[in-house]
Design a protein around this motif. Structure first.
Motif, PDB file in Angstrom:
ATOM      1  N   THR A   1       1.585   4.628   2.804  1.00  0.00           N
ATOM      2  CA  THR A   1       0.862   3.431   3.235  1.00  0.00           C
ATOM      3  C   THR A   1       0.651   3.469   4.746  1.00  0.00           C
ATOM      4  O   THR A   1      -0.454   3.204   5.240  1.00  0.00           O
ATOM      5  CB  THR A   1       1.632   2.155   2.835  1.00  0.00           C
ATOM      6  OG1 THR A   1       1.713   2.096   1.405  1.00  0.00           O
ATOM      7  CG2 THR A   1       0.936   0.900   3.346  1.00  0.00           C
ATOM      8  N   LYS A   2       1.712   3.824   5.481  1.00  0.00           N
ATOM      9  CA  LYS A   2       1.625   3.913   6.940  1.00  0.00           C
ATOM     10  C   LYS A   2       0.613   4.978   7.358  1.00  0.00           C
ATOM     11  O   LYS A   2      -0.230   4.745   8.227  1.00  0.00           O
ATOM     12  CB  LYS A   2       3.007   4.239   7.517  1.00  0.00           C
ATOM     13  CG  LYS A   2       3.037   4.360   9.016  1.00  0.00           C
ATOM     14  CD  LYS A   2       4.429   4.713   9.514  1.00  0.00           C
ATOM     15  CE  LYS A   2       4.376   4.958  11.005  1.00  0.00           C
ATOM     16  NZ  LYS A   2       5.472   5.757  11.487  1.00  0.00           N
TER      17      LYS A   2
ATOM     18  N   ASN B   1      -7.248   4.845   8.651  1.00  0.00           N
ATOM     19  CA  ASN B   1      -8.227   3.902   8.083  1.00  0.00           C
ATOM     20  C   ASN B   1      -8.415   4.074   6.585  1.00  0.00           C
ATOM     21  O   ASN B   1      -9.512   3.907   6.059  1.00  0.00           O
ATOM     22  CB  ASN B   1      -9.573   4.001   8.805  1.00  0.00           C
ATOM     23  CG  ASN B   1      -9.459   3.584  10.251  1.00  0.00           C
ATOM     24  OD1 ASN B   1      -8.821   2.588  10.562  1.00  0.00           O
ATOM     25  ND2 ASN B   1     -10.050   4.364  11.140  1.00  0.00           N
TER      26      ASN B   1
ATOM     27  N   GLU C   1      -6.394   3.458   2.537  1.00  0.00           N
ATOM     28  CA  GLU C   1      -5.582   2.481   1.825  1.00  0.00           C
ATOM     29  C   GLU C   1      -4.781   3.180   0.728  1.00  0.00           C
ATOM     30  O   GLU C   1      -5.351   3.873  -0.121  1.00  0.00           O
ATOM     31  CB  GLU C   1      -6.480   1.411   1.199  1.00  0.00           C
ATOM     32  CG  GLU C   1      -5.713   0.313   0.515  1.00  0.00           C
ATOM     33  CD  GLU C   1      -6.638  -0.784  -0.001  1.00  0.00           C
ATOM     34  OE1 GLU C   1      -6.219  -1.468  -0.947  1.00  0.00           O
ATOM     35  OE2 GLU C   1      -7.758  -0.947   0.513  1.00  0.00           O
ATOM     36  N   TYR C   2      -3.473   2.983   0.773  1.00  0.00           N
ATOM     37  CA  TYR C   2      -2.612   3.546  -0.269  1.00  0.00           C
ATOM     38  C   TYR C   2      -3.066   2.999  -1.616  1.00  0.00           C
ATOM     39  O   TYR C   2      -3.336   1.813  -1.760  1.00  0.00           O
ATOM     40  CB  TYR C   2      -1.145   3.188   0.007  1.00  0.00           C
ATOM     41  CG  TYR C   2      -0.222   3.656  -1.095  1.00  0.00           C
ATOM     42  CD1 TYR C   2       0.052   5.010  -1.248  1.00  0.00           C
ATOM     43  CD2 TYR C   2       0.324   2.758  -1.998  1.00  0.00           C
ATOM     44  CE1 TYR C   2       0.881   5.457  -2.261  1.00  0.00           C
ATOM     45  CE2 TYR C   2       1.155   3.192  -3.014  1.00  0.00           C
ATOM     46  CZ  TYR C   2       1.424   4.534  -3.146  1.00  0.00           C
ATOM     47  OH  TYR C   2       2.229   4.975  -4.159  1.00  0.00           O
TER      48      TYR C   2
ATOM     49  N   THR D   1      -2.956   3.839   6.604  1.00  0.00           N
ATOM     50  CA  THR D   1      -3.391   2.840   7.581  1.00  0.00           C
ATOM     51  C   THR D   1      -3.763   3.503   8.905  1.00  0.00           C
ATOM     52  O   THR D   1      -4.784   3.146   9.513  1.00  0.00           O
ATOM     53  CB  THR D   1      -2.282   1.784   7.805  1.00  0.00           C
ATOM     54  OG1 THR D   1      -2.006   1.154   6.548  1.00  0.00           O
ATOM     55  CG2 THR D   1      -2.708   0.733   8.804  1.00  0.00           C
ATOM     56  N   GLU D   2      -2.970   4.476   9.340  1.00  0.00           N
ATOM     57  CA  GLU D   2      -3.253   5.177  10.602  1.00  0.00           C
ATOM     58  C   GLU D   2      -4.595   5.900  10.560  1.00  0.00           C
ATOM     59  O   GLU D   2      -5.228   6.101  11.594  1.00  0.00           O
ATOM     60  CB  GLU D   2      -2.137   6.163  10.919  1.00  0.00           C
ATOM     61  CG  GLU D   2      -0.844   5.492  11.342  1.00  0.00           C
ATOM     62  CD  GLU D   2       0.302   6.471  11.552  1.00  0.00           C
ATOM     63  OE1 GLU D   2       0.084   7.702  11.487  1.00  0.00           O
ATOM     64  OE2 GLU D   2       1.426   5.986  11.781  1.00  0.00           O
TER      65      GLU D   2
END
Length: 126
Positions: free
Chosen positions: A93-94, A100, A102-103, A97-98
């Motif tokens: 997830t991280k 752009n 989405e998990y 997000t880094e």
């Protein structure tokens, strides 16, 4: 068999693992678990894919023809343990997000054997 909520908490991950155990899948045996991250464009998906490769992750990258989204699937060979899955979900997830993205969840083949030890593969998404 009674559900142990310490091992199988009452959430999506716990429910999938509990169902796998109920179906007879041996969760003490390593499975190839597939984690997915979705991206709106190819450029960010490719940058994330390179990062994951540098982290020595086994991945595939493809574009969904219906949505035009790009997906990275990360293949992790591990015992399907609740806390390990949650830890990896947080990491992916991280990373998503880094970059752009989405998990998008995880899944794996469940290996269930009947009395005659015949392989009855079923997909178990989370």
């Amino acid at each position: 068999m009674s559900r142990d909520y310490q091992q199988f908490p009452d959430d999506d991950n716990g429910n999938v693992l509990w169902q796998m155990a109920e179906d007879g899948d041996d969760l003490t045996v390593a499975h190839e678990i597939e984690y997915s991250i979705a991206f709106k464009n190819q450029e960010t998906a490719e940058k994330c894919a390179l990062f994951l490769l540098n982290e020595e992750q086994k991945i595939s990258l493809f574009q969904d023809e219906e949505t035009d989204e790009w997906f990275i699937t990360i293949y992790v060979y591990m015992e399907p343990d609740y806390s390990d899955i949650v830890d990896l979900e947080e990491w992916f997830t991280k990373i998503g997000t880094e970059y752009n993205g989405e998990y998008d969840g995880w899944g794996c083949m469940a290996y269930v054997y009947d009395d005659e030890d015949e392989d009855l593969d079923t997909e178990q998404p989370a």
